[in-house]
Design a protein around this motif. Structure first.
Motif, PDB file in Angstrom:
ATOM      1  N   SER A  90      -7.194  25.562 -14.700  1.00 48.22           N
ATOM      2  CA  SER A  90      -7.220  24.539 -13.470  1.00 48.22           C
ATOM      3  C   SER A  90      -6.094  23.523 -13.363  1.00 48.22           C
ATOM      4  N   PHE A  91      -5.819  23.257 -11.997  1.00 45.11           N
ATOM      5  CA  PHE A  91      -4.817  22.301 -11.720  1.00 45.11           C
ATOM      6  C   PHE A  91      -5.087  20.859 -11.920  1.00 45.11           C
ATOM      7  N   ASP A  92      -6.488  20.571 -12.493  1.00 46.11           N
ATOM      8  CA  ASP A  92      -6.612  19.299 -12.943  1.00 46.11           C
ATOM      9  C   ASP A  92      -6.709  19.313 -14.426  1.00 46.11           C
ATOM     10  N   GLY A  93      -6.474  18.089 -14.922  1.00 51.73           N
ATOM     11  CA  GLY A  93      -6.821  17.792 -16.438  1.00 51.73           C
ATOM     12  C   GLY A  93      -5.785  18.499 -17.328  1.00 51.73           C
ATOM     13  N   ASN A  94      -5.915  18.196 -18.574  1.00 49.50           N
ATOM     14  CA  ASN A  94      -4.809  18.569 -19.495  1.00 49.50           C
ATOM     15  C   ASN A  94      -4.559  20.059 -19.622  1.00 49.50           C
ATOM     16  N   THR A  95      -3.821  20.640 -18.511  1.00 50.54           N
ATOM     17  CA  THR A  95      -3.489  22.138 -18.336  1.00 50.54           C
ATOM     18  C   THR A  95      -2.065  22.106 -18.151  1.00 50.54           C
ATOM     19  N   ALA A  96      -1.489  23.419 -18.354  1.00 45.91           N
ATOM     20  CA  ALA A  96      -0.026  23.631 -18.138  1.00 45.91           C
ATOM     21  C   ALA A  96      -0.030  23.757 -16.590  1.00 45.91           C
ATOM     22  N   PRO A  97      -1.139  24.261 -15.642  1.00 44.60           N
ATOM     23  CA  PRO A  97      -0.809  24.163 -14.249  1.00 44.60           C
ATOM     24  C   PRO A  97      -0.692  22.868 -13.841  1.00 44.60           C
ATOM     25  N   TYR A  98      -1.431  21.914 -14.290  1.00 38.32           N
ATOM     26  CA  TYR A  98      -1.228  20.427 -13.875  1.00 38.32           C
ATOM     27  C   TYR A  98       0.009  20.215 -14.334  1.00 38.32           C
ATOM     28  N   LEU A  99       0.528  20.390 -15.270  1.00 42.20           N
ATOM     29  CA  LEU A  99       1.700  19.649 -15.652  1.00 42.20           C
ATOM     30  C   LEU A  99       3.011  20.652 -14.635  1.00 42.20           C
ATOM     31  N   ALA A 131       2.505  13.034 -16.976  1.00 45.52           N
ATOM     32  CA  ALA A 131       2.096  13.606 -15.966  1.00 45.52           C
ATOM     33  C   ALA A 131       1.181  12.428 -14.939  1.00 45.52           C
ATOM     34  N   SER A 132       0.143  12.238 -15.751  1.00 49.45           N
ATOM     35  CA  SER A 132      -0.712  11.352 -15.232  1.00 49.45           C
ATOM     36  C   SER A 132      -0.038   9.997 -14.689  1.00 49.45           C
ATOM     37  N   ASP A 133       0.796   9.454 -15.525  1.00 47.20           N
ATOM     38  CA  ASP A 133       1.575   8.161 -14.989  1.00 47.20           C
ATOM     39  C   ASP A 133       2.174   8.545 -13.754  1.00 47.20           C
TER      40      ASP A 133
END
Ligand code: ARG
Length: 574
Positions: free
Chosen positions: A449-458, A525-527
């Motif tokens: 998933s591109f959301d949440g605590n995942t590599a794709p998100y980062l 990444a969230s910040d």
């Protein structure tokens, strides 16, 4: 080095020491909900000094030179809440941005560290159980190297012992078909056929037993056959390592066979120290503190009743080798939790024998299981353990598809390369981001998933910053060394987070826990996401734009560097 909390602690320590009239006082600096930091050191001091914590905190407050650093307030019952000056934070960010290491210092006490990881078995399929040891071990290697230790990777493959008699005979029986049979990678079938024949075919079993003897007397023809088994298995797992981007190569192979010649010496040396005892016809050592279910002392068997050396003898030889030949200061065993007792007993015996004296240390870096959706051990549809190579291939395929969905405009070659990074990254990150000692449920949807605590998100956060620079049409390096303006709350939060990177690398190493680093990167990444939503980077005045680009650049570099420590690539476009 750059961590504001550490710098603050260094500034407060002398004041605390002066007020307490003691040396070595910990100011107990922690992140704060109400300010940038809080110093709680007055509370423990109050007890030992017999004074109200509030008085101690007030004296410290008065004794510190706050100019240029920030402001402090006293809070009941004796905390100091500290708010840093924006200019001070900005200078620290500029220093980090100007540093290729992003503030991560090299260790003052470099060591030789052996990392024992991956360790598949020859002529057996490398399966999902090896995923965890492989990715956790590889990440620890990268972190240790970054901080300046000499790292010796050891792939402790299972390449010796009684089963090799039947495996070699099976290889002989296959004759010229054999390379074809093993090259397809169906190693489990190879192993199963051999052991079924060993069970049912008396003649085969006799040959297999004779073959074990020939192997152990290093008969050249037998050794050649054995070597071809090892090499073909190595080809198979090198394929997996290559796709995963794991550092292990054939040069890192240090299998059980290496320790075989040392086994008699292990017995002699244990005997010489008077530790060897006889128990039920076997030769054993009783390390104190280990008992069986009935509460009886538990022996570590180093030679069985039948005269055979054991896995424990081999691991004792391995400790000797790592200490005496490799010169290891620290030995990490990245091995599943079920081997905890075995390793603890091996370490205890090695200590008793004087082979493993502090500060030299052996550490079991244990980990939990990979579970299926039913929360039982992950199995393939046919009920077999899931093959590692199949998981990696599927991860890559899914990664490529996910990237194609997200950005259909990407040229095909780039989609493949980026998809590979995303798929492999997702697989590794899902594993590394769970506290290693816990089990986790394997879930393709979630990890990709591109959301949440995942590599794709980062990875996406990183690529997005790269795209800001493409649109701005400025060099990434242009603002490095210039202090950004820290005015808005999200700018401040992002800057503070960036400055925490070196401490997090230190913590991850202290606990042998890449998962700490994952948590941090997710927060970073969230910040950044919050910052980007509230603080326009390109559509603003020149000065603000320059300043915000400095924050963007340093954030992207920490993301890339941190993902790199997890063995994950950060594409510049997604
Ligand atoms: N090959 C072993 C297994 O598959 C793991 C070896 C771990 N390392 C060690 N020094 N015992 O269980």
């Amino acid at each position: 080095m750059a961590d504001p909390l550490e710098l603050l602690a260094d500034r407060l320590r002398p004041a605390f020491e002066r007020v307490a009239g003691l040396a070595g006082v910990d100011p107990v600096v922690r992140p704060s909900e109400h300010a940038d930091a809080q110093a709680n050191g007055a509370l423990p001091l109050a007890k030992s000094l017999g004074r109200p914590p509030r008085d101690i905190a007030a004296e410290v407050l008065a004794a510190v030179e706050w100019e240029g650093l920030g402001t402090a307030e006293l809070a009941e019952p004796g905390f100091l809440n500290i708010t840093f000056d924006a200019g001070w934070i900005a200078e620290l960010v500029a220093a980090v941005a100007a540093d290729d290491r992003l503030g991560v210092a090299t260790t003052a006490t470099p060591q030789t560290v052996v990392v024992d990881y991956s360790a598949p078995n020859v002529a057996k399929e490398i399966h999902i159980g090896h995923l965890r040891t492989t990715v956790i071990g590889d990440s620890l290697v990268r972190m240790l190297e970054l901080v300046g230790h000499t790292v010796v990777r050891e792939n402790h493959i299972g390449d010796w012992g009684r089963p090799f008699g039947m495996l070699i005979e099976h290889l002989v029986d296959l004759g010229s078909d054999r390379s074809a049979s093993m090259a397809v990678g169906d190693l489990d079938a190879f192993y199963k056929t051999a052991s079924a024949q060993f069970e049912h075919d008396e003649d085969f079993a006799t040959r297999a037993r004779a073959r074990v003897v020939a192997l152990q007397s290093l008969d050249p023809e037998t050794i050649a056959l054995w070597r071809s088994l090892v090499e073909q298995s190595a080809t198979h797992w090198n394929d997996v390592y290559g796709k995963l981007g794991v550092l292990l190569t054939d040069d890192d192979i240090a299998g059980e066979s290496r320790y075989w010649v040392l086994l008699p010496e292990v017995l002699e040396r244990l005997d010489a120290t008077g530790l060897l005892e006889e128990s039920d016809g076997a030769q054993v050592v009783f390390p104190p503190g280990f008992t069986n279910r009935e509460g009886q002392p538990l022996p570590l068997i180093v030679r069985s009743q039948a005269g055979a050396f054991t896995y424990a003898t081999s691991d004792l030889a391995c400790v000797l080798d790592r200490v005496e030949r490799v010169g290891a200061d620290t030995m990490l065993y990245v091995v599943g939790a079920p081997q905890a007792q075995h390793l603890a007993m091996v370490f205890a015996v090695a200590e008793m024998a004087g082979w493993l004296r502090p500060p030299r240390a052996a550490v079991h870096v244990a980990f939990g299981n990979v579970l299926g959706p039913d929360r039982k051990m992950l199995k393939s549809r046919s009920g077999e353990p899931v093959r590692f190579v199949d998981v990696v291939d599927e991860a890559i395929e899914r990664g490529v598809a996910a990237v194609g969905d997200k950005n259909p405009e990407l040229p095909e070659a780039e989609q493949r390369a980026v998809g590979h990074a995303v798929g492999v990254g997702a697989l590794k990150y899902a594993d590394l981001s769970t506290d290693r000692i816990r089990d986790y449920v394997f879930d393709w949807e979630r990890m990709l998933s591109f959301d949440g605590n995942t590599a794709p998100y980062l990875q996406y956060a990183h690529a997005r910053i790269c795209s800001i620079f493409r649109r701005a049409d400025v060099e990434r390096t242009s603002g490095r060394g210039h202090p950004p303006t820290i005015a808005e709350v999200p700018e401040r939060a992002l800057a503070m987070r960036v400055l925490g990177y070196p401490s997090v690398v230190g913590e991850a190493l202290e606990r042998w826990s890449p998962h700490r680093l994952c948590t941090y990167l997710f927060e970073l990444a969230s910040d950044f996401t919050t910052f980007y939503e509230h603080c326009p980077v390109l559509r603003t005045d020149d000065e603000t734009r320059r300043s915000r680009l400095v924050l963007c650049d340093v954030t992207a570099r920490v993301l890339e560097d941190g993902l790199g420590l997890l063995g994950i690539n950060a594409p510049t476009r997604m």
